[in-house]
Motif scaffolding. Structure first.
Motif, PDB file in Angstrom:
ATOM      1  N   LEU A 211    -103.493 -18.402   8.432  1.00  0.00           N
ATOM      2  CA  LEU A 211    -104.616 -18.227   9.424  1.00  0.00           C
ATOM      3  C   LEU A 211    -103.994 -17.629  10.625  1.00  0.00           C
ATOM      4  N   ALA A 212    -104.812 -16.568  11.109  1.00  0.00           N
ATOM      5  CA  ALA A 212    -104.575 -15.927  12.722  1.00  0.00           C
ATOM      6  C   ALA A 212    -104.546 -16.994  13.576  1.00  0.00           C
ATOM      7  N   GLY A 213    -103.570 -16.985  14.276  1.00  0.00           N
ATOM      8  CA  GLY A 213    -103.714 -17.957  15.440  1.00  0.00           C
ATOM      9  C   GLY A 213    -102.844 -19.334  15.206  1.00  0.00           C
ATOM     10  N   VAL A 214    -102.766 -19.536  13.941  1.00  0.00           N
ATOM     11  CA  VAL A 214    -101.597 -20.727  13.419  1.00  0.00           C
ATOM     12  C   VAL A 214    -100.371 -20.369  13.446  1.00  0.00           C
ATOM     13  N   TYR A 215     -99.882 -21.166  14.410  1.00  0.00           N
ATOM     14  CA  TYR A 215     -98.332 -20.897  14.551  1.00  0.00           C
ATOM     15  C   TYR A 215     -97.372 -21.874  13.600  1.00  0.00           C
ATOM     16  N   SER A 216     -97.768 -22.808  13.350  1.00  0.00           N
ATOM     17  CA  SER A 216     -96.981 -23.764  12.363  1.00  0.00           C
ATOM     18  C   SER A 216     -98.095 -24.780  11.799  1.00  0.00           C
ATOM     19  N   ALA A 217     -97.774 -25.378  10.645  1.00  0.00           N
ATOM     20  CA  ALA A 217     -98.672 -26.388   9.854  1.00  0.00           C
ATOM     21  C   ALA A 217     -97.433 -27.174   9.185  1.00  0.00           C
ATOM     22  N   ALA A 218     -97.323 -28.436   9.461  1.00  0.00           N
ATOM     23  CA  ALA A 218     -96.507 -29.383   8.796  1.00  0.00           C
ATOM     24  C   ALA A 218     -97.277 -30.517   7.993  1.00  0.00           C
ATOM     25  N   LEU A 219     -96.486 -30.679   6.890  1.00  0.00           N
ATOM     26  CA  LEU A 219     -97.048 -31.853   5.963  1.00  0.00           C
ATOM     27  C   LEU A 219     -96.352 -33.003   6.560  1.00  0.00           C
ATOM     28  N   VAL A 220     -97.034 -33.988   7.041  1.00  0.00           N
ATOM     29  CA  VAL A 220     -96.436 -35.185   7.610  1.00  0.00           C
ATOM     30  C   VAL A 220     -96.525 -36.333   6.606  1.00  0.00           C
ATOM     31  N   TYR A 221     -97.233 -36.244   5.705  1.00  0.00           N
ATOM     32  CA  TYR A 221     -97.439 -37.712   4.763  1.00  0.00           C
ATOM     33  C   TYR A 221     -98.035 -37.146   3.606  1.00  0.00           C
ATOM     34  N   GLN A 222     -97.483 -37.550   2.560  1.00  0.00           N
ATOM     35  CA  GLN A 222     -98.246 -37.073   0.989  1.00  0.00           C
ATOM     36  C   GLN A 222     -98.340 -38.544   0.349  1.00  0.00           C
ATOM     37  N   HIS A 223     -99.445 -38.528  -0.484  1.00  0.00           N
ATOM     38  CA  HIS A 223     -99.451 -39.913  -1.192  1.00  0.00           C
ATOM     39  C   HIS A 223    -100.271 -39.376  -2.635  1.00  0.00           C
ATOM     40  N   HIS A 224     -99.746 -40.164  -3.730  1.00  0.00           N
ATOM     41  CA  HIS A 224    -100.423 -39.634  -4.772  1.00  0.00           C
ATOM     42  C   HIS A 224    -100.522 -41.029  -5.807  1.00  0.00           C
TER      43      HIS A 224
END
Length: 80
Positions: free
Chosen positions: A47-60
């Protein structure tokens, strides 16, 4: 910021929980497969304007786990 939030909410299973004045967004992504979550994260990164995205937690959990009864016994030694 509004266009980023709107784009995130278009992703299936997405929910925005918080937005800070500094531009940070807390998002929950739900999907049937981990690969779908990765695709959603890739879409957010693009996405334009997104500098970083981080997965903090994952549950399955397997779907069968939804039918299991959970016995909730409070352990008072862990209460604050």
């Amino acid at each position: 910021m509004e266009s980023i939030k709107e784009a995130i909410l278009l992703l299936p299973g997405s929910e925005i929980h918080a937005v800070s004045p500094a531009g940070k967004i807390v998002v929950t992504l739900e999907a049937n497969l981990s690969a779908e979550i990765i695709k959603q994260m890739d879409a957010i990164h693009a996405l334009a304007g997104v500098y970083s995205a981080a997965l903090v937690y994952q549950h399955h959990e397997d779907i069968e786990a939804l039918d299991q009864e959970i016995h909730d016994v409070a352990d008072t030694s862990k209460l604050y």
